[in-house]
Design an enzyme around this catalytic site. Structure first.
Site, PDB file in Angstrom:
ATOM      1  N   HIS A 140       0.839  -1.197   0.000  1.00  0.00           N
ATOM      2  CA  HIS A 140       0.000   0.000   0.000  1.00  0.00           C
ATOM      3  C   HIS A 140       0.868   1.238   0.000  1.00  0.00           C
ATOM      4  O   HIS A 140       0.649   2.157  -0.784  1.00  0.00           O
ATOM      5  CB  HIS A 140      -0.928  -0.017   1.209  1.00  0.00           C
ATOM      6  CG  HIS A 140      -1.956   1.070   1.198  1.00  0.00           C
ATOM      7  ND1 HIS A 140      -3.102   1.010   1.949  1.00  0.00           N
ATOM      8  CD2 HIS A 140      -2.008   2.252   0.534  1.00  0.00           C
ATOM      9  CE1 HIS A 140      -3.818   2.118   1.741  1.00  0.00           C
ATOM     10  NE2 HIS A 140      -3.171   2.887   0.894  1.00  0.00           N
ATOM     11  N   GLU A 179       0.351   7.662  -3.668  1.00  0.00           N
ATOM     12  CA  GLU A 179       1.338   7.452  -2.620  1.00  0.00           C
ATOM     13  C   GLU A 179       2.513   8.418  -2.759  1.00  0.00           C
ATOM     14  O   GLU A 179       3.054   8.899  -1.763  1.00  0.00           O
ATOM     15  CB  GLU A 179       1.823   5.999  -2.632  1.00  0.00           C
ATOM     16  CG  GLU A 179       0.779   5.015  -2.155  1.00  0.00           C
ATOM     17  CD  GLU A 179       0.322   5.289  -0.740  1.00  0.00           C
ATOM     18  OE1 GLU A 179       1.169   5.353   0.163  1.00  0.00           O
ATOM     19  OE2 GLU A 179      -0.897   5.456  -0.523  1.00  0.00           O
ATOM     20  N   HIS A 192       2.692  10.846   0.344  1.00  0.00           N
ATOM     21  CA  HIS A 192       3.715  10.376   1.272  1.00  0.00           C
ATOM     22  C   HIS A 192       5.138  10.492   0.725  1.00  0.00           C
ATOM     23  O   HIS A 192       6.050  10.898   1.441  1.00  0.00           O
ATOM     24  CB  HIS A 192       3.432   8.926   1.661  1.00  0.00           C
ATOM     25  CG  HIS A 192       2.046   8.710   2.177  1.00  0.00           C
ATOM     26  ND1 HIS A 192       1.594   9.274   3.347  1.00  0.00           N
ATOM     27  CD2 HIS A 192       0.998   8.004   1.666  1.00  0.00           C
ATOM     28  CE1 HIS A 192       0.328   8.924   3.553  1.00  0.00           C
ATOM     29  NE2 HIS A 192      -0.060   8.159   2.554  1.00  0.00           N
TER      30      HIS A 192
END
Length: 209
Positions: free
Chosen positions: A65, A104, A108
């Site tokens: 993930h 992502e 992040h």
């Protein structure tokens, strides 16, 4: 853990992270990584998701993930507008959707202080460093397990990993993810601290189909 809702690792699925205070978001300014391995069969276990493209391909257990920069308390996010990968599909052997790859990175990866290529190389290195326990590689039947025993299975499969380096996520008493906390520079396991853990007595593990 994260405190917002967003598009999850599988199309049209929403996830929410428990609330936790944030600090200022500066690239490279964080304490450690949370490496989230989502249990794809749980998503596909739901009848409403069974016909999705991800579930039609099937055959996968844990998928990546994300690799999330984390503070001891709180987390950074969306630290810059740096460009992502030129070809997000190059990660589809680890992550099931190119949209997730881009998400992502924006949410992040931009906080890692790395370029997109360096960040996703770090994700590959993190994945390569973790051995999935045998009973969780391709289970053809569902089974029940305690969160503590699930952690122990990862500890037994990975030299140097301790139970305090692992967190289990669950929903409605089903396994949804395993999170492993890794050093910022070394990617070596380290304690997860305030990362929220599953408090169910027993959880079900959906089979791989």
């Amino acid at each position: 853990m994260r405190a917002i809702c967003g598009v999850a690792f599988l199309s049209a699925f929403l996830f929410c992270w428990p609330a936790q205070a944030q600090r200022s978001s500066q690239p490279g300014a964080f304490d450690y990584y949370v490496f989230n391995l989502s249990w794809e069969p749980e998503f596909c276990h739901s009848p409403r998701n069974a016909d999705s493209r991800e579930c039609q391909t099937g055959g996968r257990g844990f998928i990546v993930h994300g690799l999330w920069p984390q503070f001891r308390r709180g987390y950074p996010e969306r630290c810059s507008d740096a460009s992502g990968l030129a070809d997000p599909s190059s990660l589809l052997d680890l992550m099931p959707d190119a949209g997730l790859v881009q998400h992502e990175w924006l949410t992040h990866g931009t906080c890692s202080g790395l370029s997109a290529d360096e960040y996703f190389t770090r994700i590959r290195n993190a994945w390569s460093s973790i051995r999935i326990p045998p009973q969780l590689q391709q289970p053809s039947r569902g089974f029940s397990i305690t969160p503590s025993d699930l952690k122990e299975s990862f500890v037994n499969a990975n030299a140097g990993l301790r139970t305090e380096d692992v967190a289990v996520s669950c929903g409605h008493n089903y396994l949804t993810a395993v999170e492993i906390c890794l050093g910022k520079d070394t990617l070596r396991p380290e304690p997860c601290g305030t990362i929220r853990d599953c408090h169910a007595n027993i959880i079900r593990v959906a089979p791989v189909r």
